[in-house]
Design a protein around this motif. Structure first.
Motif, mmCIF file in Angstrom:
data_model
loop_
_atom_site.group_PDB
_atom_site.id
_atom_site.type_symbol
_atom_site.label_atom_id
_atom_site.label_comp_id
_atom_site.label_asym_id
_atom_site.label_seq_id
_atom_site.Cartn_x
_atom_site.Cartn_y
_atom_site.Cartn_z
ATOM 1 N N SER B 138 17.532 -15.912 -28.313
ATOM 2 C CA SER B 138 17.794 -16.906 -28.045
ATOM 3 C C SER B 138 18.631 -17.458 -26.859
ATOM 4 N N GLN B 139 19.605 -16.674 -26.311
ATOM 5 C CA GLN B 139 20.733 -17.515 -25.195
ATOM 6 C C GLN B 139 19.467 -16.562 -24.340
ATOM 7 N N VAL B 140 19.121 -17.076 -23.422
ATOM 8 C CA VAL B 140 18.659 -16.560 -22.394
ATOM 9 C C VAL B 140 18.766 -17.505 -20.645
ATOM 10 N N LEU B 141 19.864 -16.860 -20.213
ATOM 11 C CA LEU B 141 20.331 -17.516 -18.664
ATOM 12 C C LEU B 141 19.309 -16.470 -17.687
ATOM 13 N N VAL B 142 17.931 -17.126 -16.486
ATOM 14 C CA VAL B 142 17.325 -17.357 -15.999
ATOM 15 C C VAL B 142 18.031 -17.759 -14.509
ATOM 16 N N ALA B 143 18.342 -16.035 -14.121
ATOM 17 C CA ALA B 143 18.527 -16.390 -12.399
ATOM 18 C C ALA B 143 17.819 -15.954 -11.496
ATOM 19 N N VAL B 144 17.316 -17.115 -10.153
ATOM 20 C CA VAL B 144 15.666 -16.791 -9.389
ATOM 21 C C VAL B 144 17.331 -16.071 -8.431
ATOM 22 N N ASN B 145 16.932 -14.668 -8.065
ATOM 23 C CA ASN B 145 17.568 -14.367 -7.353
ATOM 24 C C ASN B 145 16.701 -14.195 -6.043
ATOM 25 N N LYS B 146 17.656 -13.437 -4.414
ATOM 26 C CA LYS B 146 16.949 -13.480 -3.183
ATOM 27 C C LYS B 146 17.158 -14.648 -2.772
ATOM 28 N N LEU B 147 18.440 -16.122 -3.459
ATOM 29 C CA LEU B 147 18.274 -16.729 -2.453
ATOM 30 C C LEU B 147 17.930 -17.234 -0.571
ATOM 31 N N ASP B 148 18.259 -16.542 -0.875
ATOM 32 C CA ASP B 148 19.328 -15.784 1.033
ATOM 33 C C ASP B 148 17.678 -15.603 2.053
ATOM 34 N N ALA B 149 16.990 -14.863 0.605
ATOM 35 C CA ALA B 149 15.296 -14.524 2.068
ATOM 36 C C ALA B 149 14.340 -15.861 2.312
ATOM 37 N N VAL B 150 14.704 -17.109 1.196
ATOM 38 C CA VAL B 150 13.739 -18.111 1.821
ATOM 39 C C VAL B 150 15.134 -19.532 1.422
ATOM 40 N N ASN B 151 15.745 -18.830 2.616
ATOM 41 C CA ASN B 151 16.989 -19.985 3.544
ATOM 42 C C ASN B 151 17.005 -20.461 2.685
ATOM 43 N N TYR B 152 17.857 -20.413 1.272
ATOM 44 C CA TYR B 152 18.617 -21.523 0.517
ATOM 45 C C TYR B 152 17.672 -22.519 0.034
ATOM 46 N N ASP B 153 16.241 -22.389 -0.158
ATOM 47 C CA ASP B 153 15.437 -23.573 -0.277
ATOM 48 C C ASP B 153 15.579 -24.310 -1.395
ATOM 49 N N GLU B 154 15.580 -25.280 -1.862
ATOM 50 C CA GLU B 154 15.231 -25.875 -3.036
ATOM 51 C C GLU B 154 14.263 -26.240 -3.851
ATOM 52 N N GLN B 155 13.930 -26.308 -2.921
ATOM 53 C CA GLN B 155 11.766 -26.127 -3.218
ATOM 54 C C GLN B 155 11.611 -25.372 -3.846
ATOM 55 N N VAL B 156 11.605 -23.881 -3.376
ATOM 56 C CA VAL B 156 11.429 -22.221 -3.522
ATOM 57 C C VAL B 156 11.977 -22.200 -5.607
ATOM 58 N N PHE B 157 13.831 -22.699 -5.918
ATOM 59 C CA PHE B 157 13.887 -21.695 -6.734
ATOM 60 C C PHE B 157 13.567 -23.822 -7.906
ATOM 61 N N GLU B 158 12.882 -24.845 -7.534
ATOM 62 C CA GLU B 158 11.738 -25.638 -8.367
ATOM 63 C C GLU B 158 10.997 -25.458 -8.737
ATOM 64 N N ARG B 159 10.000 -24.379 -8.008
ATOM 65 C CA ARG B 159 8.938 -24.465 -8.317
ATOM 66 C C ARG B 159 8.727 -23.150 -9.074
ATOM 67 N N ILE B 160 9.776 -22.229 -9.276
ATOM 68 C CA ILE B 160 10.089 -21.403 -9.738
ATOM 69 C C ILE B 160 10.839 -21.695 -11.534
ATOM 70 N N LYS B 161 11.633 -22.859 -11.421
ATOM 71 C CA LYS B 161 11.996 -23.024 -12.403
ATOM 72 C C LYS B 161 10.789 -24.050 -13.483
ATOM 73 N N ASN B 162 9.921 -24.661 -12.889
ATOM 74 C CA ASN B 162 9.355 -24.802 -13.118
ATOM 75 C C ASN B 162 7.993 -24.260 -14.258
ATOM 76 N N GLU B 163 8.069 -23.408 -13.388
ATOM 77 C CA GLU B 163 6.672 -22.194 -14.148
ATOM 78 C C GLU B 163 6.629 -21.883 -15.105
#
Lengths: 300, 453
Positions: B138-163
């Motif tokens: 039940s203890q899960v950390l989700v790491a959204v990786n390779k943010l450097d490849a999308v210019n550290y774009d917050e929108q990309v992160f948020e979209r994946i997080k929500n989905e």
């Protein structure tokens, strides 16, 4: 032994319990099982855990492969402990290769020597085709056997932190009829419900110490006061062995540690904090993947 | 001496090429856990072979892994933070190696699930989430990786997080944190990243350190599956020792105990130890052995409970369970499998497939390789079980097909009151008749007394 305040088992208690469970499971699952004893610290801890698992008994044979190039103290210590702990000890050796001088000190390369003096006699001792010297603790006497019944399984003290291919081992690991290991096709191993069902002819290696580190082993030796061989400690010349093997290929390290406690300090905060244990072993250095190659062929 | 007591197993999971091994390599390098010279040696070897250095090379130890640049089998990697010691299990993401990912994950108390920011949520990301929930992690950390490849774009992160959050909700898994990272560049792994000022949460390492040790079962009811019964009479040892590992609770010398399913009772005479001070009790997690005042015949696999305690261990011949199938041959009807649970071994059959998990297939005729389902299983004889949520150790099982460990699962519910396949076949008449066994035992004891004294 759980902590009186929290009720929790300590890290060492947990490791001990887990290993005891595995050793008992192995003993229950195989008709003819043995335990490899290299005289080193890991397999001596394993032996200690077997005594714990079976309340002072060791209900299987201990197997030692003698290359004839072991550090002399090791053989003396082996025979003494076998007598004291009343162990049935089986010694296998590639007598032919030694007689024909197919060894590293006689000009062979290191990897081929490991194969001749360790892998081949190990295979032959396990499948019963090789000669054995057997120590019977009740008679306090050695006897020579030409052939013997094969072992279906052996308990082995390898640890994950020693080397890459060992970090990928299963607790119950099958070898095919040639004793070879296919690392990429291992069955699932879920929880502690180990796979103990194998087709006839399969040879199984059981690994109760995978989750132990070098540090854990020394912490346990210190806690349990397990008798260990003197060459692990500095005897006054500023040197000690950190990992044992054959004397032509294993070098002592510079160290002032005289006892398990000082070794633990050395590993936690001292000079060996970031230095790999097997750095004194030449066979690991001959290019990438050599130990893996040896292991695929049946080496430990 | 805190660190002597703390160790946690963590699995790193996620789709192939999403960067699991790189993340672990980074953790090792940035916390200085690597052996001296290892980092430089791998860098030098890359230079020599004209390859770009990757942190993953620090881990993928097998020759085939290095050649193909993939992780084949899960490795145990030892690693220390300031707070505690970890075993990180770097599990392969390729579907072909799902059995290895599961093997790794079944040893873990917590998980890091890695998702590639460029590729987004993959089918395997979903499958791994599902499997973690199936394993009860039940203890899960989700790491959204390779943010450097999308210019550290917050929108990309948020979209994946929500989905992904929405997907995990369907599994009733609540991730503890989402962290935007670049494993290759070492951003938000052990140090916060100035490139992502919009992220104010903790780093991966801080979150790992905040994971709690699983609540253990010390305060729960007592249960100990009997692993084996020893009698080493060759060595002049008279003790008949009942050996097993306590899975929950605590027991004392003198306590009255009952074995399930045989319902035989006895009193604890002694807790046996070798080379240690005498013990008056044993508790959760200990591999123990004890002798009984009344010497009774018990088969391995029975579960010892306290006679006077209400324990959530039941005798069952039929259960509802979630199963993940890994066998080359499908899990089908009209076939007998060996079910391993606790220390019990019992023949089991698939009676019904109620639903496929994470999938909407129409026909329920079999479970194929890599599929999960909610099923009903029948046992050939009564077996002591718990639901997974009452007692994890007595509520999970492995199914063996021939010699192959082919599936694993957790018990959701005991359906024993209902009709089972066992009552439809030749086992009827013998099963459940405790008297038969007792009488047989009495006869054996009468004619072979030396075996029982």
């Amino acid at each position: 032994m759980s902590d009186a305040k929290t009720g929790r088992l300590s890290k060492l208690d947990k490791l001990e319990s887990q290993s005891v469970f595995i050793i008992r499971e192995a003993y229950k699952s195989f008709k003819n099982i043995g335990m490899l004893w290299s005289i080193g610290k890991d397999s001596t801890v394993l032996l200690w855990l077997a005594k714990k698992a079976f309340f002072g008994h060791v209900p299987f044979e201990l197997i030692h492969i003698d290359t004839s190039f072991k550090i002399p103290e090791m053989i003396a210590y082996r025979d003494r402990l076998a007598k004291e702990l009343k162990l049935r000890l089986v010694v296998g050796q590639n007598i032919k290769a030694i007689a024909e001088k197919r060894t590293f000190p006689d000009g062979l390369d290191r990897i081929s020597c490991c194969k001749e003096l360790k892998t081949i006699p190990l295979r032959q001792t396990l499948d019963g085709t090789g000669p054995r010297r057997v120590y019977d603790p009740n008679k306090d006497a050695w006897e020579e056997l030409e052939r013997a019944e094969p072992y279906n399984a052996v308990i082995v003290g390898v640890r994950s932190d020693e080397e890459g291919s060992r970090s990928k081992e299963r607790v119950f690991s099958a070898r095919d009829e040639k004793n070879e290991w296919d690392a990429s096709a291992q069955p699932p191993e879920l929880w502690n419900l180990y796979k103990t069902e194998f087709a006839p002819g399969t040879h199984v290696r059981v690994h109760p110490l995978l989750d132990w580190t070098e540090l854990n082993v020394w912490e346990y030796i210190e806690r349990e006061k397990i008798p260990t061989i003197s060459v692990y400690y500095n005897q006054g010349d500023g040197k000690r062995y950190r990992s044992l093997g054959c004397y032509p290929c294993t070098n002592p390290v510079d160290s002032d540690a005289h006892n398990p406690k000082e070794i633990i300090e050395e590993l936690i905060s001292g000079k060996f904090r970031n230095i790999a244990e097997r750095s004194g072993r030449a066979q690991d250095k001959d290019g990438g993947g050599t130990l893996e190659t040896l292991r695929k062929e049946g080496y430990m | 001496m805190d660190d002597l007591h703390e160790r946690m197993n963590i699995v790193i999971t996620g789709h192939v090429d999403h960067g699991k091994s790189t993340l672990v390599g980074r953790l090792l390098a940035d916390t200085l856990t690597l052996p001296e010279g290892k980092l430089q040696a791998v860098k030098d070897s890359c230079k020599k072979n004209g390859r770009v250095f990757e942190y993953a090379f620090l881990l993928d130890a097998l020759e085939d892994e290095q050649k193909q640049g993939i992780t084949i089998d899960s490795a145990r990697i030892f690693f220390k933070s300031k707070k505690r010691e970890y075993i990180i299990i770097d599990a392969p993401g390729h579907i072909e190696f799902l059995r290895n990912m599961l093997s790794g994950a079944s040893r873990a108390e917590a998980a890091v699930l890695v998702i590639d920011a460029v590729e987004g949520v993959a089918e395997n990301s979903k499958r791994h989430g599902l499997l973690l929930s199936l394993l009860g992690i039940s203890q899960v950390l989700v790491a959204v990786n390779k943010l450097d490849a999308v210019n550290y774009d917050e929108q990309v992160f948020e979209r994946i997080k929500n989905e992904y959050t929405a997907y995990l909700e369907t599994l009733k898994v609540k991730p503890l944190a989402f962290v935007p990272v670049s494993a290759r560049e070492g951003k938000n792994i052990t140090e916060p990243a100035s490139e992502m000022p919009w992220y104010t949460g903790s780093t991966v390492l801080e979150i790992l350190d905040s994971f709690k040790r699983l609540s253990t079962n010390e305060n729960s009811f007592f249960a100990m599956p009997v692993q084996d019964v020893y009698r080493f009479s060759n060595d002049n040892d008279d003790r008949r020792i009942y050996a097993g590992t306590v899975v929950s609770g605590e027991i004392f010398v003198g306590d009255s105990v009952t074995f399930l399913p045989s319902k035989k009772t006895a009193h604890v005479k002694n807790i046996e130890v070798w080379n240690a001070p005498p013990r008056s009790s044993i508790s959760t997690g200990e591999a123990a052995g004890l002798t009984l005042e009344e010497e009774i015949y018990i088969k391995s696999g029975e579960v010892m409970v306290k006679s006077l305690e209400k324990s959530l261990v039941e005798t069952s011949t039929r259960v509802r369970a979630n199963v993940i199938w890994l066998g080359m041959r499908p899990l089908g009807f009209n076939k007998t499998y060996l079910l391993k649970l606790g220390c019990a071994r019992v023949e089991a059959r698939l009676e019904k497939i109620e639903s496929f998990l994470g999938d909407d297939r129409e026909e329920y005729d079999e479970l194929r390789r890599h599929e999960c389902g909610s099923v009903i299983l029948g046992f050939a004889r009564p077996t002591a079980i718990s639901s997974f949520y009452d007692n994890a150790d007595l509520g999970r099982f492995v199914l063996v097909d021939g010699y192959d460990a082919s599936g694993g699962g957790i018990i959701l519910e005991n359906l024993s009151a209902k009709k089972s396949w066992e009552s439809l076949n030749s086992f009827e008449g013998l099963a459940g008749k405790d008297n038969f066994e007792e009488e047989l035992f009495a006869l054996l004891k009468k004619y072979f007394p030396q075996r029982f004294e």
